[in-house]
Design an enzyme around this catalytic site. Structure first.
Site: not given
Length: 492
Positions: A376, A262-264, A286
């Site tokens: 998710n 993700g973006n963070i 992972e």
């Protein structure tokens, strides 16, 4: 090398898959997942439904597949049961409506659960490969996931032979499958880049019932690394890690990092790469995403172990065009090895993951909005969070322009307990929870991580809540969530 196999179109191969079959897809994120069969299965489902015949599959994957693949299957009402993780808006809607049964699992445990038959037999495995051999050797592509287990356990195997992938991608793979308890040996990985297995999976060649040839790229993630909120969180993460180095709690040579998607996380990796005090480091993760490729190029990351390359097509092509450089710097493993608790603990991994909400005592919710609607799934965050040397959770302090606080009195759903979460970081600051009592943790989280517009409310809640070791007012603990449901804003 693979000329003996029966060639089929994707639509022909989909005819092999019957109603209520347990189907297992290769890959880990879009990397290495089937590209042609999902659409063909959806087409078959639509045809069967138009003929008033039932047709749904039960679908196992490594982690997510491409959102487009899950969406097309969901739109065709082709899936009745799904595990262990997904990122598709269409499938998510079906899950939250109760139309699809979803099992949310720690990713490191899925292969073992399949081996013990908890989900029943795998009828058909659909596996993306870069090459095959007549004796049943299968070389995988950019995502390993649970494909080795699927290949060994499935009754039938359909291979998507994807010519888009450079054959040298097999040089990145390190395939090993642990034995079954109580005769399971330790996994002899003592360094992030240790190799202990083979570059291929060996199966009975008679199980391969079809080969579908493709030439399609992975659906890479598009990330916004310029997001100011993400950049501030990333700056706070780097500040914390530098403090740990200064106090001698991280050695001068650093420790392996795990970073989620993700973006963070992408911003954090970029900031670590820019900081001159952070030494070159390893990753034991992972997934490897976009910013990691650049850091491998510059030498800031000296080696990276993961289960997949969750990167853009351009970055994947860059790796393929420079395999002489990257082959010794990237290892791709099955997810029961990349996410293995034994190895994570041994290597002293620093885990960096993102949560949806945190409560004032340090519990974290990664999966369910307002405690009920799946986002998710837990993915691999629990594998790393429970076993890492440092478990760091990150998030913005607010969402939807302040209508939602990430910090609440009590999480509406708990994926990660206070006993494992060591550090929480938002754009507001850093809450180091190690060695703190519950009330000390609460004040630290409120003062350092909550947004200013919510701090007074949270302090009042803590001061007024009755209790002993932990203070909670069960009459008002979910007032913020109730306000959100009733008015669209937690503050009402």
């Amino acid at each position: 090398m693979e000329t003996q196999w029966t060639r089929m179109t994707a639509n022909e191969a989909a005819e092999i898959i019957q109603h209520n079959d347990m189907v297992a897809f290769s890959g880990f994120t879009p990397a290495g997942s089937p590209k042609a069969l999902p659409t063909a299965i959806a087409r078959r489902a639509n045809e069967q439904h138009e003929a008033k015949k039932p047709y749904q599959i039960r679908l196992l994957t490594g982690a997510s597949i491409s959102a487009a693949a899950d969406d097309v299957l969901s739109d065709a009402d082709a899936v009745s049961w799904r595990a262990p993780y997904q990122t598709s808006s269409g499938l998510r809607k079906k899950i939250n409506q109760g139309a699809v049964s979803f099992v949310d699992l720690h990713l490191s445990e899925v292969a073992q659960m399949v081996n013990y038959g908890f989900f029943g037999d795998i009828d058909v495995a659909v596996i993306e490969a870069s090459a095959l051999a007549p004796d049943g050797r299968v070389w995988l592509t950019s995502g390993i996931g649970n494909a080795p287990t699927w290949l060994l356990r499935a009754k039938k195997v359909i291979i998507e032979l994807n010519h888009y992938h450079d054959p040298r991608v097999a040089e990145l793979a390190d395939i090993v499958i642990p034995g079954a308890p109580p005769r399971r040996n330790s996994v002899s990985i003592f360094h992030a880049m240790d190799r202990v297995g083979t570059r291929y999976v060996q199966i009975d060649p008679k199980k391969i019932v079809a080969v579908v040839e493709t030439n399609l790229p992975d659906a890479g993630n598009m990330l916004d690394k310029q997001n100011p909120m993400c950049q501030q969180i990333a700056d706070n993460v780097v500040t914390f890690l530098l403090q740990e180095m200064a106090h001698g709690r991280i050695p001068p040579e650093f420790l392996p990092l795990q970073s989620g998607v993700g973006n963070i996380n992408n911003a954090v990796m970029a900031r670590l790469g820019e900081n001159p005090v952070i030494p070159p480091f390893m990753m034991y993760s992972e997934v490897l995403q976009e910013s990691v490729v650049h850091l491998l190029e510059t030498g800031k990351i000296s080696g990276a172990s993961a289960s997949s390359l969750t990167i853009s097509a351009d970055s994947l092509r860059k790796i393929y065009d420079n395999m002489d450089y990257f082959a010794s710097r990237i290892v791709l493993r099955p997810q029961e090895i990349s996410n293995n608790p034994e190895i994570i603990r041994r290597l002293g991994v620093i885990a960096l993951n993102v949560g949806l909400e945190f409560d004032i005592y340090g519990h974290a919710n990664s999966t369910h909005v307002a405690g009920v609607d799946l986002m998710n799934g837990i993915g691999g965050s629990g594998d790393f969070e429970r076993n890492a040397y440092l478990s760091i959770f990150m998030a913005p302090s607010i969402a939807k322009e302040g209508k939602i606080s990430t910090v609440v009195p009590m999480c509406s759903h708990v994926d990660h307990s206070e006993h494992s979460v060591k550090v929480i970081i938002t754009e507001q600051g850093i809450a180091d929870l190690r060695g703190l009592s519950p009330l000390q943790r609460a004040r630290t989280i409120i003062d350092n991580c909550a947004h200013p517009m919510y701090r007074d409310y949270l302090h009042r809640y803590l001061e007024n809540a009755p209790g002993g070791h932990i203070h909670h007012d069960l009459s008002h603990v979910f007032d913020l969530h109730r306000n959100l449901i009733a008015t669209g804003s937690m503050l009402g």
